[in-house]
Write an enzyme that holds these catalytic residues in place. Structure first.
Site, PDB file in Angstrom:
ATOM      1  CG  ASP A 403      -1.820   1.166   1.315  1.00  0.00           C
ATOM      2  OD1 ASP A 403      -2.314   1.589   0.263  1.00  0.00           O
ATOM      3  OD2 ASP A 403      -2.018   1.682   2.423  1.00  0.00           O
ATOM      4  CD  GLU A 585     -13.082  11.911   9.166  1.00  0.00           C
ATOM      5  OE1 GLU A 585     -12.931  11.657  10.379  1.00  0.00           O
ATOM      6  OE2 GLU A 585     -14.096  11.613   8.527  1.00  0.00           O
ATOM      7  CG  PHE A 627     -15.153   6.804   3.316  1.00  0.00           C
ATOM      8  CD1 PHE A 627     -14.908   7.637   2.237  1.00  0.00           C
ATOM      9  CD2 PHE A 627     -14.523   5.570   3.346  1.00  0.00           C
ATOM     10  CE1 PHE A 627     -14.063   7.253   1.213  1.00  0.00           C
ATOM     11  CE2 PHE A 627     -13.674   5.169   2.337  1.00  0.00           C
ATOM     12  CZ  PHE A 627     -13.439   6.018   1.265  1.00  0.00           C
ATOM     13  CB  THR A 769      -1.976   3.600  -4.028  1.00  0.00           C
ATOM     14  OG1 THR A 769      -2.478   4.749  -3.354  1.00  0.00           O
ATOM     15  CG2 THR A 769      -1.636   3.978  -5.464  1.00  0.00           C
ATOM     16  N   GLY A 770      -5.070   3.697  -3.758  1.00  0.00           N
ATOM     17  CA  GLY A 770      -6.311   4.311  -4.214  1.00  0.00           C
ATOM     18  C   GLY A 770      -6.136   5.731  -4.688  1.00  0.00           C
ATOM     19  CG  LEU A 832       1.521  -1.622 -16.272  1.00  0.00           C
ATOM     20  CD1 LEU A 832       1.248  -0.988 -17.632  1.00  0.00           C
ATOM     21  CD2 LEU A 832       1.036  -3.074 -16.245  1.00  0.00           C
ATOM     22  NE  ARG A 865      -8.214   8.423  -8.674  1.00  0.00           N
ATOM     23  CZ  ARG A 865      -8.419   9.396  -7.802  1.00  0.00           C
ATOM     24  NH1 ARG A 865      -8.690   9.092  -6.542  1.00  0.00           N
ATOM     25  NH2 ARG A 865      -8.333  10.651  -8.164  1.00  0.00           N
ATOM     26  CG  ASP A 891      -1.462   1.993   6.854  1.00  0.00           C
ATOM     27  OD1 ASP A 891      -1.610   3.084   7.428  1.00  0.00           O
ATOM     28  OD2 ASP A 891      -1.826   1.799   5.686  1.00  0.00           O
ATOM     29  CG  ASN A 894      -7.395   0.544   2.592  1.00  0.00           C
ATOM     30  OD1 ASN A 894      -6.731   0.435   3.616  1.00  0.00           O
ATOM     31  ND2 ASN A 894      -7.051   1.341   1.617  1.00  0.00           N
TER      32      ASN A 894
END
Length: 1254
Positions: A403, A585, A627, A769-770, A832, A865, A891, A894
């Site tokens: 992550d 937050e 969320f 990762t997002g 990539l 994403r 960590d 997710n």
């Protein structure tokens, strides 16, 4: 909300079909017979984590141990030895090994179970206050006596005994704070609230409570609770996880709470998640099981040879005088002899190997957990080994999936810049993060006597310096000198709404170090009420361009009236602590506070906010839509404090907010969206985390229509999540974009060095990762995952067909440039980068092959994403299709699915709680610790265990062959030349301890060398210590040594009149010397000293002059008094170990000749042709033989450590230069390589990557 007629029938009748999927809870004093019958089926609160009882221990433990094939095998042999016709020696002696091993295992299991029993007794005997209807008061009762339906009263700092719905709180707002550290490791406070519509007075009267709860059956989902409470008037109120107090959590910051138990004992969510230690089968263990089967085949083959030989031998005898006449046919005698030989040669199967492996792994775990280099003094934590049986897998990792946020970065956020209404505010003066000191609190009850450290998100508090331009615009609101133009007023309205959204749209809990009680909210303007209350009268008139009033006189009057109270609030606000589940937050709330928007307190129904120009405002909080990973956003529905309108504030990922249909009737809104998108792209290029903020004003009718459907979703038990998700998405449409924020997340220390070392070790590093592509690429440059010379391949596709074509195009282009078709090119300089939508297509079955072929051609892969599900799917695909050893590290919650899917899962105890740690095999506190954990401890664990297993096979095969060779000289009769006691205790006593010491302590290469030269890790990656060829070479070596050990004494005593046991004494002595000295040659460091000690110890035990002889005939005394005995033992040992010793001499020769060749070449000297040919032949022979035993890199490292400091430094520098030259020469640098045209700014990432580190 009124239930339908069908629901009323189900609720009143409680049919059996309904109760199958639901649970009904009523107060324990309810007289309803049906409810009483249901309560009998519910679990009591007594917990038992033990496996055994007094009566079940022996049968159950035996049953469990019989699941091991080796135990069944040796029990069968012990029973077989009781059959007179096939027994080989005394039956009682034959069962000693298996009884000893199983007894040791049983004692260990009993000790572990006793520890669990004592822990259970302590928990079950804890006391709590339970309401007694007969006595009409609360009485103390043991936890074990609590049952479903009991009303329990808890005080501050008490542990919750069972899962219970919150009915009352001493807080006037119906709020309770709990700490879930005992459950999931998170220390930040969680807020729970009393069930809606329950009366909240100064006292709670339990006799008046008669509501009925219907909820889902027990499950292990900590974050989900579905059900409803039905009041006597048939009015239902939905129950959520915010209403549930979980067992093992601790009540904080609340004087008294009262709840009703809904789940007790093993039905609680804490016990449902208590699955015990994780068990995974290591790759080495699978290899071991296969080789045990080969040993069984070898044993059967040897027994078959002996049986056939015995049959032929009997058939050729004709009435011999030395045998008792027997009518048994030779074929039947051969059959009997087959089973006799299985008993005689049983030592071939290593009975003590499995127990030794468990002991060795416990020792390895002990040294890993006590490594000071892996200790973090800030968090006071080291490495946690949660899976005890896969330590050696750490030394065989080939793919690493990581992550980004919180793993590679600090996850301590700093508000860096923002854009509001299309205007960018850079915040150049922002200072470095300011870490809040840790606060320590002490429990008030004896059973909580331990010290508690609050490592909450207060760490994330940062000093934010307001941007001058933005501050000046905010000041115009309180300046009575001039009024802004219409467009300026619209911009200021966006700014005010932006900061109000940052303050309100979160789940931050407010606390104070001086007064830990929750802030009591006062509502001077708007009385609190239910969400369906009628809107109050507006305080000030609304602007046509926004929700904020333009009448400056009213605002100025409100400011003057609250000036005195505002100054007091500012003093108090400076001491406020914000505890957030997400560091983002906390950073946003701190940023809003810097501009005067201070979050003062929160309750389930309202939020107290200090607003500049108006003072404290109580904002009615109608709904919170938390969320969700699918929505990637959260929303709050509030009633605006100045206009009385229902407003929705939404905060979420930029790609999601920007994709939602936004109203853009006027040019102002369209221009805001375009400029905001440009600013978002710039933030991403700088490596900032981006969030968008939007709002929506609801009409009253629109809100009521949505509320009706939303309440139905809240009270549903089946499909509640889907209904709530649909309700939230229905509300979050037609939003008005307010602005976006950019938050910097700093890299952890030594992350670039760690990734570089892992890549040099041959590990392929993927980042899942997002975040946006630009952000992920920038971080990848900063942490050296992408080098400046690398080529970035972009895959952004909108359809499956486009994805397939793009994958083929990239793969063809790489192969054309490199002019090679081998995808496993570790020296590739391509990386990539693929987005989440394209990854969805690539993970489909039809495109998996093309995707994997492309990734194998790349040095690294970055998936942007990506959702939690995609992360686990990627790990599973690579693990199953490529058959490689995978490691996942993260960590946050997710990352749990990804961690559990990998062969080795590592959790980082960071700022996002402990969910990842609780689901991992190993836990560390910083990413940099991964370097030593894998490269050093992983290599050591693998090398030690692999060599120990091979040594076990070697020594057993070597000793069994001595008995097998003797059968050729005794008519294959199953006789032995060895005392049966020596035969039995060969594994249990004489050769058991040295392999265990070797497996725990041996270091083939020092830790410093393994860190300096990561290439040595490939020794474990390629399983070079334990290959099938290595196994069979050890078996061949054992055969050779057994031949030498048997036939030298045989020829030495040929023609003499010695007895069988006299002949066996030098064979036993030589075998023991050979086996122990064999490992002495192989081992290093302190293990060599332990081998010498054990060698002397065995010699003392076998020395009959030091101990009284066990043999009544005195054979050992006589044979050990003759010089020939010692001559035979010495000569046999030297000859047997000569090949093994020559191997190590050749290794040294290989090192010295390679160094000499380098020196001669560097000085420009030329060898004579004849000498050069001899030198080359010698080097080829030596290298071929050495590489059969162990890899040359590892051998060279071992020999380099014996050099002087100066020679060591020179050799190490030379080695690194050679490795760097090899990598540079093998790297293919394409001249013309295309990337996506939509990423022209990537060239700027290299120069800007340093901003992440600054």
């Amino acid at each position: 909300y009124q239930p339908s007629q069908l629901e009323q029938e189900h609720g009143g009748g409680m049919t059996k079909d309904l109760t199958k999927n639901r649970k009904v809870v009523m107060p324990s004093w309810t007289e309803d017979e049906e409810i009483k019958e249901l309560k009998q089926s519910y679990s009591r609160n007594k917990v038992r984590t033990t496996k055994y009882t007094f009566l079940s221990f022996i049968p159950k433990n035996l049953f469990e141990q019989l699941h091991r094939f080796a135990n069944v095998y040796f029990i069968f042999l012990g029973a077989l030895n009781f059959v007179p016709i096939v027994n080989a020696f005394q039956p009682e002696i034959s069962i000693i090994p298996i009884v000893f091993v199983m007894s040791i295992t049983a004692v260990k299991d009993l000790w572990e179970d006793q520890r669990r029993r004592k822990s259970d007794q302590q928990v079950n005997n804890l006391l709590c206050d339970v309401f007694d209807r007969k006595q009409k008061r609360y009485v103390e009762r043991r936890w074990a006596d609590v049952c479903v339906g009991d009303l329990i009263r808890l005080c501050c700092n008490e542990i919750i005994p069972a899962d219970m719905v919150l009915l009352h709180s001493s807080d006037p707002n119906g709020v309770c704070h709990i700490e879930t550290a005992n459950l999931d490791g998170e220390t930040n406070l969680k807020q729970r609230q009393v069930v809606r519509d329950l009366p909240q007075g100064s006292e709670f009267v339990p006799e008046n409570y008669s509501s009925r709860i219907e909820c889902e059956n027990p499950n292990n989902d900590l974050r989900r609770f579905r059900g409803f409470m039905e009041h006597p008037g048939k009015v239902r109120v939905g129950l959520h996880s915010e209403n549930l107090l979980l067992r093992s959590c601790t009540v904080r910051n609340t004087e008294t709470v009262i709840g009703i138990v809904v789940y007790a004992g093993h039905e609680t969510k804490a016990m449902q998640n208590n699955s015990g230690p994780r068990y995974k089968r290591s790759k080495l263990e699978c290899r071991l099981n296969m080789d045990v089967l080969w040993c069984v085949v070898l044993l059967l083959l040897m027994c078959l040879v002996a049986a056939v030989g015995h049959g032929f031998w009997l058939s050729e005898l004709h009435n011999p005088i030395f045998m008792i006449p027997d009518d048994t046919h030779p074929a039947l005698a051969a059959f009997y002899m087959f089973w006799t030989m299985i008993i005689v040669l049983q030592v071939l199967i290593p009975i003590s190997l499995y127990v030794s492996i468990e002991i060795v792994k416990l020792g390895q775990v002990y040294f890993i957990q006590n490594d000071l280099d892996l200790y973090n003094p800030v968090l006071d934590t080291g490495v946690q080994c949660r899976a005890l049986n896969i330590t050696e897998d750490l030394g065989q990792i080939q793919y690493l999936f990581s992550d980004k946020t919180g793993t590679l970065t600090e996850n301590r956020m700093l508000f860096r810049r923002c854009t509001v209404a299309g205007t960018e505010y850079p915040h150049h003066e922002n200072g470095p993060p300011r870490h809040t000191p840790q606060t320590h609190t002490w429990s008030l009850h004896q059973h909580h006597g331990e010290k508690r450290t609050d490592l909450s998100s207060t760490f994330t508090e940062c000093a934010v310096v307001p941007d001058p331009q933005l501050q000046a615009k905010l000041n115009t609101l309180s300046s009575p000198m001039r009024s802004p133009f219409r467009q300026e007023a619209a911009e200021i309205s966006h700014i005010l709404d932006f900061f109000l959204a940052l303050t309100v749209c979160n789940t931050v809990v407010v606390s104070s170090p001086t007064q830990p009680r929750h802030v009591t909210l006062q509502s001077p303007t708007i009385p609190s009420g239910t969400p369906s209350d009628t809107p109050p009268a507006p305080v000030t008139p609304a602007l046509s361009s926004g929700a904020w009033g333009e009448d400056r006189d009213d605002i100025q009057k409100a400011k003057d009236n609250s000036a005195e109270s505002e100054s007091d609030d500012e003093d108090e606000a400076e001491e406020l602590l914000y505890e957030a589940e997400s560091p983002d937050e906390a950073a946003l709330v701190q940023a809003a506070k810097a501009y005067g928007y201070t979050l003062l307190g929160r309750s389930p129904e309202q939020v107290l906010v200090a607003v500049p120009g108006t003072g404290p405002l109580s904002i009615a909080l109608l709904h919170v839509l938390p969320f969700h990973s699918a929505r990637k956003r959260m929303s709050v529905v509030v009633r605006h404090p100045l206009t009385g309108e229902v407003v929705v504030y939404t905060k979420g990922a930029d790609n999601v907010i920007m994709d939602i249909k936004l109203p853009s009737e006027d040019g102002f809104s369209r221009e805001i969206m375009e400029r905001t998108q440009r600013h978002l792209d710039q933030y991403a290029r700088e490596g900032l985390r981006t969030l968008c903020v939007a709002k929506k004003v609801l009409e009253e009718q629109e809100y009521k229509a949505w509320l009706k459907r939303h309440e139905y979703a809240e009270t549903s038990i089946e499909n509640r999540e889907e209904l709530l998700l649909e309700s939230a998405e229905r509300l979050e449409t037609n939003l008005t974009l307010l602005g976006a924020s950019g938050i910097v997340d700093r890299l952890q220390e030594e992350v670039p060095e760690t990734i570089e070392a892992l890549q040099e070790a041959g590990i392929k590093v993927w980042v899942l990762t997002g975040d946006k592509q630009e952000t992920a690429i920038n971080i990848a440059f900063a942490c050296k995952l992408i080098r400046p010379t690398d080529h970035i391949l972009m895959a952004n596709c909108d359809s499956k067909e486009t994805c397939e074509a793009r994958l083929q195009e990239l793969q063809h282009e790489i192969r054309q440039v490199t002019k090679e078709g081998t995808p496993e090119d570790d020296s590739s300089d391509s990386v990539l980068v693929i987005d989440g939508r394209t990854l969805d297509y690539a993970l489909q079955k039809e495109l998996q092959g093309s995707f994997l072929d492309l990734t194998c051609c790349c040095r690294s892969v970055i998936c942007c994403r990506s959702t939690p599900l995609q992360k686990s799917q990627v790990v599973q695909l690579v693990r199953d299709k490529l058959k490689v050893m995978t490691l996942a590290i993260g960590d946050g919650a997710n990352d749990v699915s990804m961690i559990q899917m990998a062969d080795v899962g590592i959790g980082i105890s960071g700022q996002e709680g402990m969910q990842a740690v609780m689901s991992s095999d190993f836990a560390i506190s910083r990413f940099k610790f991964l370097r030593k954990l894998i490269l050093v401890h992983g290599h050591w664990c693998y090398a030690r265990l692999a060599n120990m297993i091979l040594y076990f096979f070697y020594k057993n095969v070597m000793y069994v062959n001595l008995l097998f060779w003797y059968q050729f000289f005794c008519g294959f009769s199953g006789s032995t030349m060895t005392n049966s006691w020596v035969l039995i205790f060969f594994n249990l006593l004489f050769t058991s301890v040295p392999p265990i010491i070797y497996g725990v302590l041996d270091k083939d290469v020092s830790g410093e060398m393994l860190l300096e030269v990561p290439d040595l890790y490939k020794y474990g990656q390629n399983s070079e210590a334990y290959l099938p060829s290595t196994f069979w070479l050890n078996i061949l070596d054992a055969f050779y040594q057994s031949l030498v050990c048997f036939f030298i004494p045989y020829f030495a005593y040929a023609g003499s009149d010695i007895g069988v046991f006299f002949f066996g004494s030098p064979i036993n002595g030589s075998a023991l010397l050979i086996i122990l000295l064999h490992q002495l040659i192989e081992s290093r460091t302190v293990v060599s000293q332990s081998q010498l000690f054990f060698l002397i110890y065995n010699a003392v035990i076998m020395c009959v002059t030091c101990n009284s002889p066990t043999n009544p005939y005195g054979i050992e005394t006589k044979v050990m008094s003759e010089p020939l005995y010692y001559l035979i033992c010495g000569f046999t040992t030297v000859l047997a170990l000569l090949p093994r010793y020559y191997t190590h001499i050749s290794e040294s020769a290989h090192l010295h000749t390679s160094n000499a060749a380098y020196i001669l070449h560097s000085e420009g000297r030329n060898l004579h042709a004849q000498n050069f040919i001899l030198f080359l032949c010698h080097r080829i022979l030596v290298r071929a033989f050495c590489n059969t035993i162990c890899p040359s890199d590892l051998v060279r490292a071992q020999k380099m450590e014996r050099l002087s400091a100066q020679d060591y430094s020179m050799s190490l520098r030379q080695w690194k230069e050679n490795k760097a030259a090899q990598r540079l020469s093998s790297r293919h640098v394409p001249q013309n390589f295309s990337v996506n045209a939509d990423m022209p700014h990537l060239t700027d990432c290299i120069a800007e990557a340093g901003t992440v580190l600054s």
